[in-house]
Design an enzyme around this catalytic site. Structure first.
Site, mmCIF file in Angstrom:
data_model
loop_
_atom_site.group_PDB
_atom_site.id
_atom_site.type_symbol
_atom_site.label_atom_id
_atom_site.label_comp_id
_atom_site.label_asym_id
_atom_site.label_seq_id
_atom_site.Cartn_x
_atom_site.Cartn_y
_atom_site.Cartn_z
ATOM 1 C CB CYS A 162 22.979 16.430 -10.343
ATOM 2 S SG CYS A 162 22.960 14.905 -9.378
ATOM 3 C CG HIS B 39 13.659 -1.827 -25.487
ATOM 4 N ND1 HIS B 39 12.649 -2.709 -25.753
ATOM 5 C CD2 HIS B 39 13.874 -1.163 -26.654
ATOM 6 C CE1 HIS B 39 12.258 -2.577 -27.021
ATOM 7 N NE2 HIS B 39 13.002 -1.655 -27.588
ATOM 8 C CB ILE C 72 14.707 -3.511 -18.605
ATOM 9 C CG1 ILE C 72 13.413 -4.061 -17.959
ATOM 10 C CG2 ILE C 72 14.388 -2.704 -19.846
ATOM 11 C CD1 ILE C 72 12.459 -2.983 -17.466
HETATM 12 N N1 APR Z 1 9.106 -20.016 -24.420
HETATM 13 C C1 APR Z 1 8.949 -19.604 -25.705
HETATM 14 N N2 APR Z 1 8.323 -18.443 -26.041
HETATM 15 C C2 APR Z 1 7.806 -17.701 -25.038
HETATM 16 C C3 APR Z 1 7.918 -18.076 -23.679
HETATM 17 C C4 APR Z 1 8.605 -19.291 -23.391
HETATM 18 N N3 APR Z 1 8.783 -19.719 -22.134
HETATM 19 N N4 APR Z 1 7.291 -17.114 -22.920
HETATM 20 C C5 APR Z 1 6.805 -16.184 -23.786
HETATM 21 N N5 APR Z 1 7.109 -16.534 -25.050
HETATM 22 C C6 APR Z 1 6.843 -15.764 -26.275
HETATM 23 C C7 APR Z 1 5.427 -15.248 -26.368
HETATM 24 O O1 APR Z 1 4.624 -16.182 -27.068
HETATM 25 C C8 APR Z 1 5.601 -13.945 -27.160
HETATM 26 O O2 APR Z 1 5.419 -14.156 -28.556
HETATM 27 O O3 APR Z 1 7.663 -14.610 -26.199
HETATM 28 C C9 APR Z 1 7.051 -13.537 -26.903
HETATM 29 C C10 APR Z 1 7.152 -12.286 -26.043
HETATM 30 O O4 APR Z 1 6.618 -11.222 -26.797
HETATM 31 P P1 APR Z 1 6.291 -9.821 -26.080
HETATM 32 O O5 APR Z 1 5.528 -10.094 -24.830
HETATM 33 O O6 APR Z 1 5.701 -8.938 -27.138
HETATM 34 O O7 APR Z 1 7.703 -9.271 -25.627
HETATM 35 P P2 APR Z 1 8.787 -8.552 -26.541
HETATM 36 O O8 APR Z 1 8.802 -9.107 -27.917
HETATM 37 O O9 APR Z 1 10.062 -8.588 -25.786
HETATM 38 O O10 APR Z 1 8.262 -7.031 -26.590
HETATM 39 C C11 APR Z 1 9.127 -6.098 -27.203
HETATM 40 O O11 APR Z 1 7.668 -4.325 -26.498
HETATM 41 O O12 APR Z 1 6.350 -3.137 -25.085
HETATM 42 C C12 APR Z 1 7.623 -3.266 -25.555
HETATM 43 O O13 APR Z 1 9.476 -2.488 -24.362
HETATM 44 C C13 APR Z 1 8.616 -3.584 -24.479
HETATM 45 O O14 APR Z 1 10.753 -4.635 -24.825
HETATM 46 C C14 APR Z 1 9.357 -4.799 -25.016
HETATM 47 C C15 APR Z 1 8.994 -4.786 -26.485
HETATM 48 ZN ZN ZN Z 2 21.041 14.641 -8.362
#
Ligand code: APR
Ligand code: ZN
Length: 252
Positions: free
Chosen positions: A134, A123, A107
């Site tokens: 409104c 999302h 987001i």
């Molecule tokens: N390089 C490579 N991988 C990375 C890095 C990085 N610098 N930083 C984090 N990761 C990996 C993590 O290991 C993890 O597996 O990115 C992944 C992020 O996973 P989540 O934290 O689960 O995020 P996401 O998959 O976007 O979640 C999906 O869940 O709660 C909801 O709305 C929320 O949009 C989100 C959705």
């Molecule tokens: Zn309003």
């Protein structure tokens, strides 16, 4: 970076070089290098279950000011972060005509900030908001600055004074249908789905890699931790997106 990771990144780049209709599917992992925590890594946002309650449609209705406080406290860089090398890579692939769309679960607006134009925010987005009564629409950055300076606790509509909600899809909200439709469309026509920084555990978003495979596309996953789709992927690069982004920018 270990040899295996370096080799996997080379294979991922080779797959991108030979693809002509790439769709990127990004998660919070693509923005951690920009200072925005992800959800499920150690120390991630969902470790604080207060946030899970607040980041729900019910939580927002019940305590909108608390929602803003928690969001800005836990993601202080959300509205001032800068795009990473991986965001820039996806924007470059689009300019080259090789990438048709970025589908993001994030987001933070960093894909657009990097120059990507075809971005499907399934999302929603923290950058804009709407009045709960409104439906007047707003750019939100100035409100976040005011909240951080302690000048306001809750953004209110200039027209009717009702609370303004950011255009994010909270737990309990419906996905933006038209955006979802466009994302599905793009995935059905791609020849390579590039997953960048997602744990692929949240549905229906996590259905997209399946859809791509069903339509004959290759799956390339760049993610620090393993995902349920790794065994179906053409290439899995289990490394840092900063390494991948930087290396790929020198070759693509
Ligand atoms: N390089 C490579 N991988 C990375 C890095 C990085 N610098 N930083 C984090 N990761 C990996 C993590 O290991 C993890 O597996 O990115 C992944 C992020 O996973 P989540 O934290 O689960 O995020 P996401 O998959 O976007 O979640 C999906 O869940 O709660 C909801 O709305 C929320 O949009 C989100 C959705
Ligand atoms: Zn309003």
């Amino acid at each position: 970076m270990t040899n295996t990771v370096a080799q996997a990144i080379e294979q991922a780049i080779a797959a991108l070089q030979s693809a002509t209709r790439i769709v990127a599917f990004s998660g919070a992992g693509i923005s951690t290098d920009a200072g925005i925590p992800d959800f499920r890594s150690r120390g991630g946002l969902w470790e604080d279950d207060r946030l899970m309650e607040l980041m729900s449609a019910r939580g927002f209705r019940h305590d909108p000011a608390g929602f803003y406080q928690a969001s800005l406290q836990l993601m202080p860089n959300l509205h001032r972060a800068q795009p990473t090398a991986a965001h820039q890579l996806l924007a470059r692939l689009e300019t080259q005509g090789k990438l048709t769309a970025v589908i993001t679960q994030n987001i933070d607006g960093l894909h657009q900030a990097a120059g990507s134009r075809a971005v499907y925010e399934i999302h929603g987005s923290f950058r804009t908001g709407h009045c709960l009564d409104c439906r007047a629409s707003y750019q939100m950055a100035a409100f976040y600055e005011q909240i951080e300076r302690g000048e306001i606790r809750l953004p209110r509509c200039a027209r009717c004074n009702a609370p303004i909600k950011p255009d994010v899809v909270l737990f309990g909200d419906l996905l933006p249908f038209a955006v979802w439709e466009s994302a599905v469309n793009a995935v059905e026509q791609c020849d390579l789905l590039l997953v960048t920084g997602s744990s692929l555990v949240v549905y229906p978003a996590a259905e997209l890699p399946n859809l791509a495979l069903k339509h004959g596309a290759r799956l390339v996953i760049v993610n620090r931790e393993p995902t349920d789709y790794d065994r179906l992927a053409h290439v899995v690069a289990p490394g840092e997106l900063s390494d991948f982004g930087r290396l790929a920018l020198t070759k693509l």
